[in-house]
Each structure stands twice: as structure tokens, then as C-alpha cells.
Design a protein around this motif. Structure first.
Motif, PDB file in Angstrom:
ATOM      1  N   GLY A 140      -3.080  -0.927   6.651  1.00 15.19           N
ATOM      2  CA  GLY A 140      -1.451  -1.015   6.860  1.00 15.19           C
ATOM      3  C   GLY A 140      -0.863  -1.879   5.768  1.00 15.19           C
ATOM      4  O   GLY A 140       0.618  -1.778   5.598  1.00 15.19           O
ATOM      5  N   ALA A 141      -1.337  -2.874   5.466  1.00  9.85           N
ATOM      6  CA  ALA A 141      -0.759  -3.937   4.827  1.00  9.85           C
ATOM      7  C   ALA A 141      -0.664  -3.786   3.276  1.00  9.85           C
ATOM      8  O   ALA A 141       0.242  -4.365   2.272  1.00  9.85           O
ATOM      9  CB  ALA A 141      -1.425  -5.359   4.897  1.00  9.85           C
ATOM     10  N   ILE A 142      -1.168  -2.664   2.838  1.00  2.51           N
ATOM     11  CA  ILE A 142      -1.154  -2.099   1.356  1.00  2.51           C
ATOM     12  C   ILE A 142      -0.867  -0.542   0.952  1.00  2.51           C
ATOM     13  O   ILE A 142      -0.602  -0.297  -0.064  1.00  2.51           O
ATOM     14  CB  ILE A 142      -2.431  -2.264   0.755  1.00  2.51           C
ATOM     15  CG1 ILE A 142      -3.623  -2.250   1.266  1.00  2.51           C
ATOM     16  CG2 ILE A 142      -2.348  -4.156  -0.041  1.00  2.51           C
ATOM     17  CD1 ILE A 142      -4.745  -2.228   0.129  1.00  2.51           C
ATOM     18  N   SER A 156       8.624  -6.918   1.251  1.00  4.72           N
ATOM     19  CA  SER A 156       8.842  -7.933   2.093  1.00  4.72           C
ATOM     20  C   SER A 156       7.989  -7.832   3.605  1.00  4.72           C
ATOM     21  O   SER A 156       7.512  -6.946   3.961  1.00  4.72           O
ATOM     22  CB  SER A 156      10.254  -8.302   2.632  1.00  4.72           C
ATOM     23  OG  SER A 156      11.230  -8.250   1.715  1.00  4.72           O
ATOM     24  N   SER A 157       7.388  -8.963   3.673  1.00  4.08           N
ATOM     25  CA  SER A 157       6.451  -9.074   4.866  1.00  4.08           C
ATOM     26  C   SER A 157       7.003 -10.238   5.771  1.00  4.08           C
ATOM     27  O   SER A 157       7.671 -11.148   5.069  1.00  4.08           O
ATOM     28  CB  SER A 157       4.725  -9.651   4.587  1.00  4.08           C
ATOM     29  OG  SER A 157       4.182  -8.488   4.252  1.00  4.08           O
ATOM     30  N   GLY A 158       7.077 -10.162   7.171  1.00  2.00           N
ATOM     31  CA  GLY A 158       7.774 -10.875   7.908  1.00  2.00           C
ATOM     32  C   GLY A 158       7.545 -11.137   9.140  1.00  2.00           C
ATOM     33  O   GLY A 158       6.923 -10.036   9.615  1.00  2.00           O
ATOM     34  N   GLY A 213       2.796  -5.515  -4.883  1.00  2.00           N
ATOM     35  CA  GLY A 213       3.911  -6.095  -4.016  1.00  2.00           C
ATOM     36  C   GLY A 213       3.583  -6.152  -2.502  1.00  2.00           C
ATOM     37  O   GLY A 213       3.807  -7.062  -1.921  1.00  2.00           O
ATOM     38  N   ASP A 214       3.182  -5.013  -1.999  1.00  2.00           N
ATOM     39  CA  ASP A 214       2.884  -4.739  -0.611  1.00  2.00           C
ATOM     40  C   ASP A 214       1.705  -5.672  -0.279  1.00  2.00           C
ATOM     41  O   ASP A 214       1.725  -6.531   0.710  1.00  2.00           O
ATOM     42  CB  ASP A 214       2.523  -3.398  -0.205  1.00  2.00           C
ATOM     43  CG  ASP A 214       2.528  -3.012   1.223  1.00  2.00           C
ATOM     44  OD1 ASP A 214       2.909  -4.051   1.976  1.00  2.00           O
ATOM     45  OD2 ASP A 214       2.375  -1.891   1.626  1.00  2.00           O
ATOM     46  N   GLY A 215       0.439  -5.902  -1.006  1.00  2.00           N
ATOM     47  CA  GLY A 215      -0.616  -6.397  -0.780  1.00  2.00           C
ATOM     48  C   GLY A 215      -0.190  -8.014  -0.793  1.00  2.00           C
ATOM     49  O   GLY A 215      -0.594  -8.689  -0.077  1.00  2.00           O
ATOM     50  N   LEU A 216       0.298  -8.357  -1.949  1.00  2.00           N
ATOM     51  CA  LEU A 216       0.913  -9.810  -2.238  1.00  2.00           C
ATOM     52  C   LEU A 216       1.786 -10.326  -1.246  1.00  2.00           C
ATOM     53  O   LEU A 216       1.720 -11.516  -0.678  1.00  2.00           O
ATOM     54  CB  LEU A 216       1.466  -9.888  -3.468  1.00  2.00           C
ATOM     55  CG  LEU A 216       0.587 -10.095  -4.623  1.00  2.00           C
ATOM     56  CD1 LEU A 216       1.215 -10.442  -5.731  1.00  2.00           C
ATOM     57  CD2 LEU A 216      -0.325 -11.429  -4.408  1.00  2.00           C
ATOM     58  N   SER A 217       2.588  -9.457  -0.617  1.00  2.00           N
ATOM     59  CA  SER A 217       3.522  -9.882   0.169  1.00  2.00           C
ATOM     60  C   SER A 217       3.074 -10.287   1.736  1.00  2.00           C
ATOM     61  O   SER A 217       3.147 -11.319   2.114  1.00  2.00           O
ATOM     62  CB  SER A 217       4.709  -8.925   0.654  1.00  2.00           C
ATOM     63  OG  SER A 217       4.251  -7.680   1.469  1.00  2.00           O
ATOM     64  N   THR A 218       1.892  -9.734   2.198  1.00  2.00           N
ATOM     65  CA  THR A 218       1.231  -9.984   3.219  1.00  2.00           C
ATOM     66  C   THR A 218       0.406 -11.170   2.912  1.00  2.00           C
ATOM     67  O   THR A 218       0.080 -12.326   3.476  1.00  2.00           O
ATOM     68  CB  THR A 218       0.194  -9.035   3.852  1.00  2.00           C
ATOM     69  OG1 THR A 218       1.238  -7.644   3.727  1.00  2.00           O
ATOM     70  CG2 THR A 218      -0.096  -9.210   5.090  1.00  2.00           C
ATOM     71  N   THR A 219      -0.460 -11.074   1.644  1.00  2.00           N
ATOM     72  CA  THR A 219      -1.408 -11.983   1.211  1.00  2.00           C
ATOM     73  C   THR A 219      -0.509 -13.526   1.103  1.00  2.00           C
ATOM     74  O   THR A 219      -1.201 -14.453   1.646  1.00  2.00           O
ATOM     75  CB  THR A 219      -2.009 -11.815  -0.219  1.00  2.00           C
ATOM     76  OG1 THR A 219      -2.657 -10.364   0.050  1.00  2.00           O
ATOM     77  CG2 THR A 219      -2.936 -12.934  -0.394  1.00  2.00           C
TER      78      THR A 219
HETATM   79 MG    MG Z   1       2.208  -6.035   2.749  1.00  2.00          MG
END
Ligand code: MG
Ligand code: ADP
Length: 383
Positions: A210-212, A279-281, A323-329
Motif C-alpha cells: 500500500g505504501a508504494i 505526500s504521506s502524513g 516518490g510514493d515509497g520515499l514519502s512513507t520511508t
Molecule cells: Mg507512500
């Protein structure tokens, strides 16, 4: 059956109208004022709800913006295609079908998906998978490696235990948390390049991509849109925004960064050309018990939502999967470590919003981000 679908469609339209839909607003100047939707005869044959085209002639860019929206990947999808005239429906068919195809491979809650098969065979046997799922898992493992497991795609059992974003969301017993985090370890994911198989070594282990996944799927959608000949477009998968080219008049896209405290507001906007903002938040999915907020980015070591005084992290990068992987990481790394890590990467920038409403950004965003919200203040990291 058809009635249910039509009911869903009506519900979707209502929600879209009420919420203005996007978490990150693509090109606020070109926001659709209302949605003209008809009940398409196709709707009953699709697994997901989807609106018909809304067509707007945009004077500023001297082009026609065709927009369609759907509910897929558990979120609202908006596709804006810019062209000389209306974009044909078939072009949207390819896009939405591609999203559905990938969701059917990647979603752990779709029983027949490759990821569900891997999970079902945890502790039993390696599962052969297609190139895409294999590639996505490899990418996920890269983020796990750089964060020493702060980001971990085997977080599945913990995601299930908390149920954040579902009706069963609750604070688990400490004993359940201990039992569950014992199962999480990306190093127990065994890949075999020669046979392209994935094996989860322990019974009860579960992948959750889900995070990527949304970023990865956005990149695939961009490839289709480019292949269809579009040079200007915005892909918005539930706030995961990927731009294609620039506006037809050569200007940069203007993408809003969501206010973590108010889904109808933005903190400021980013000028982007051909890149992605994700963005992740703490505001995406959460529940409250008293004054305590429990949000959906979990720390696999403690078993609790990550608490680090950040409200959100936004990553600007070329590829949306990155971007998706990194925003969570980077969110789980926290401000200090995350900032330094992003600084060490080429062509990746980050914007952090702390719980004191301070905005920190990497130097590359100096001329890209404009703060527009007086409740926030930009500060420099001081090194
Ligand atoms: Mg993410
Ligand atoms: P969103 O899904 O809102 O775009 P993210 O990209 O930050 O947000 O992904 C959050 C999702 O990632 C969670 O809902 C969960 O499925 C999964 N997840 C939660 N914690 C972790 C973690 N530490 N490592 C990897 N994935 C995680």
C-alpha cells in the motif's frame, strides 16, 4: 446489480461535489466547477465507478481539458488530459483498465491477486509472480534497506491488526502487538531471480504494498498517456499526483500541497513540470481515542503509529513510485534523518511539515514551492 452500481455512482458524484475531490489539487485554476455526469451504459459492466468526460475549454492555455474520475485503489482517481479538442473515451478506457489490471495483481485484499497468493503461501512455498509484482517488491525492499526496516513491506499483519481506515479500527492489546511485530521482517522475504518467485519464510507473514503501489501505478498510467500522444496531463491517484509535461502554454503545473489539518485547504503550491508529488502524513487514515490520534503509518519496531512530530512529508521526484515509497520511508525516518537522506539523493526533493506548523524543504524547492497559508511558516534547517 445495476441499481447498486448506479447508487454507487450517484454517491461518488455527491462525494466529489461535496469534497472537491482531490487531496492535492491539480492546477487549481482549472478546477472543474461541477461534474456533468450521465449514467453510462458501460457502468454496469465495470467493477468500479467512473464518471463520464467533463470537457472544459481553457482560455489561458488555449486547449481543451477532458477530465474523468473513478473510484479505484480504494481512493478517488482523477485524470486530466489536455489536447486541442475533447479526449476520446477510449483513451480513458485504457487508463482505467490499466489501473484495474494492476490493482488485481497487487491488492492484498483481492483474493486472486499475486500478492494475496504470496501471502497465502507464507511459510509454505515460493510463489511464481509476473514481472510487475516482482519489480514492485524489489523496489519496496530497497526502501526497507535504506531505512533498516522502518519502512517494511511485510507490515501486513500489523496493518490488519490495527484496521486503521476500516470499521474495525481499534487499539490492539500489547500482547497482540508483540506477537504481530515478531512476524515483520523484510529480510524474511526470499526472492529468486532465476525463477521469479517470492517466498515469505514465516507462516502468518503478509506483504502490504500500500505504501508504494499508487506511485508505481501512476508511472504505468503516465506511460499509457504518453503512448496515446498526450504531452500535457495530470494524473491524480488519491493525492498521489504525477504530471505529464507542462501546460500547453509551456507554464509549469501548479499543484497544491494539502493542509494536513484541513482537507479543503492547501499549505502552498508547487510548480512542477513532468514530475511527481506524493505526500504521506498523519491525516490520510486515522482514528481518535480521546485526544490521541492513531494514524496509518506504522512503526514496525514498536508496533504503533509512528510518532515523530511530523504531520506530513511530500516528495518531489521524477518517478511517482520513488516518490510514493520515499514519502512513507522519509516519514518514518523523521525530520533530521529524512532530510539528510533526501539531500543525498539526486533529483529528489522533500517538504516536511512539523506538528508546530513549520515547513522545512530541501534547497531544490526554494523556487518551486510557494507558501500561501498564513497558519504555516517556512524555516531553514540551518545547515
Ligand atoms: Mg507512500
Ligand atoms: P497513502 O496510502 O495514504 O498514500 P502511504 O503511501 O504513506 O499513504 O502508505 C501508507 C500505507 O502503507 C498504510 O496504509 C499501510 O498499508 C502501509 N504501511 C504502513 N506503515 C508502513 C511501514 N512502516 N512500511 C511500509 N508500509 C507501511
Amino acid at each position: 446489480m445495476k441499481n447498486i452500481k448506479i447508487g454507487l455512482l450517484a454517491g461518488l458524484i455527491l462525494i466529489l461535489l461535496l469534497s472537491g475531490c482531490q487531496k492535492q489539487l491539480p492546477d487549481p485554476e482549472a478546477e472543474p466547477e461541477n461534474l456533468q455526469t450521465n449514467e453510462s451504459s458501460d457502468v454496469s459492466e465495470q467493477k468500479f465507478v467512473r464518471t463520464e468526460s467533463k470537457v472544459v475549454k481553457d482560455k489561458k492555455t488555449k486547449s481543451t481539458i477532458t477530465t474523468q474520475e473513478s473510484f479505484q485503489l480504494g481512493t478517488f482517481i482523477t485524470i486530466n488530459l489536455y489536447a486541442d479538442g475533447e479526449a476520446p473515451n477510449e483513451d480513458f478506457d485504457r487508463i482505467f483498465n490499466e489501473i484495474e489490471r494492476l490493482e488485481d495483481l497487487i491488492s492484498k485484499s483481492i483474493e486472486t491477486s499475486e500478492v494475496a497468493q504470496i501471502n497465502k503461501n507464507a511459510g509454505i512455498a515460493p510463489v511464481p509472480v509476473g514481472e510487475e509484482v516482482y519489480e514492485l517488491i524489489k523496489l519496496g525492499l530497497e526502501f526497507s534497506n535504506v531505512s533498516s526496516g522502518g519502512f517494511d513491506i511485510s507490515v501486513g499483519p500489523l496493518v490488519d491488526l490495527w484496521g486503521i481506515g476500516t470499521e474495525s479500527a481499534h487499539v490492539p492489546e500489547q500482547s497482540e502487538i508483540y506477537e504481530t511485530i515478531a512476524l515483520i521482517n523484510y529480510q524474511d522475504i526470499e526472492l529468486d531471480d532465476a525463477n521469479r518467485t517470492v517466498f515469505l519464510k514465516k507462516k502468518g507473514m503478509e506483504l502490504d504494498l500500500g505504501a508504494i503501489a499508487k506511485g508505481y501505478i501512476a508511472d504505468k498510467v503516465k506511460a499509457i498517456i504518453t503512448d496515446e500522444g498526450y504531452t500535457s496531463a495530470i494524473i491524480n491517484l488519491g493525492g498521489n499526483v504525477l504530471t505529464v509535461g507542462h501546460k500547453p502554454n509551456s507554464e509549469a503545473w501548479n499543484i497544491g500541497v494539502r493542509d494536513p489539518q484541513d482537507e479543503h485547504k492547501i499549505v502552498g503550491s508547487m510548480k512542477l513540470k513532468g514530475n511527481s508529488i506524493v505526500s504521506s502524513g498523519i491525516y490520510e487514515r486515522y482514528f481518535f481515542v480521546g485526544d490521541t490520534r492513531y494514524h496509518h503509518i506504522l512503526n514496525p519496531k514498536t508496533g504503533y503509529p509512528e510518532e515523530n512530530h511530523l504531520q506530513s512529508v511530500s516528495i518531489i521526484s521524477e518517478k511517482s513510485a520513488t516518490g510514493d515509497g520515499l514519502s512513507t520511508t522519509v516519514f518514518v525516518m523523521g525530520l533530521e534523518e529524512g532530510y539528510k537522506y533526501v539531500e543525498s539523493l539526486d533529483q529528489v526533493e522533500a517538504l516536511f511539515i512539523t506538528d508546530e506548523n513549520i515547513v522545512y524543504m530541501t534547497p531544490g524547492l526554494q523556487d518551486v514551492f510557494t507558501l500561501t497559508n498564513a497558519s504555516y511558516e517556512v524555516k531553514s534547517m540551518g545547515y
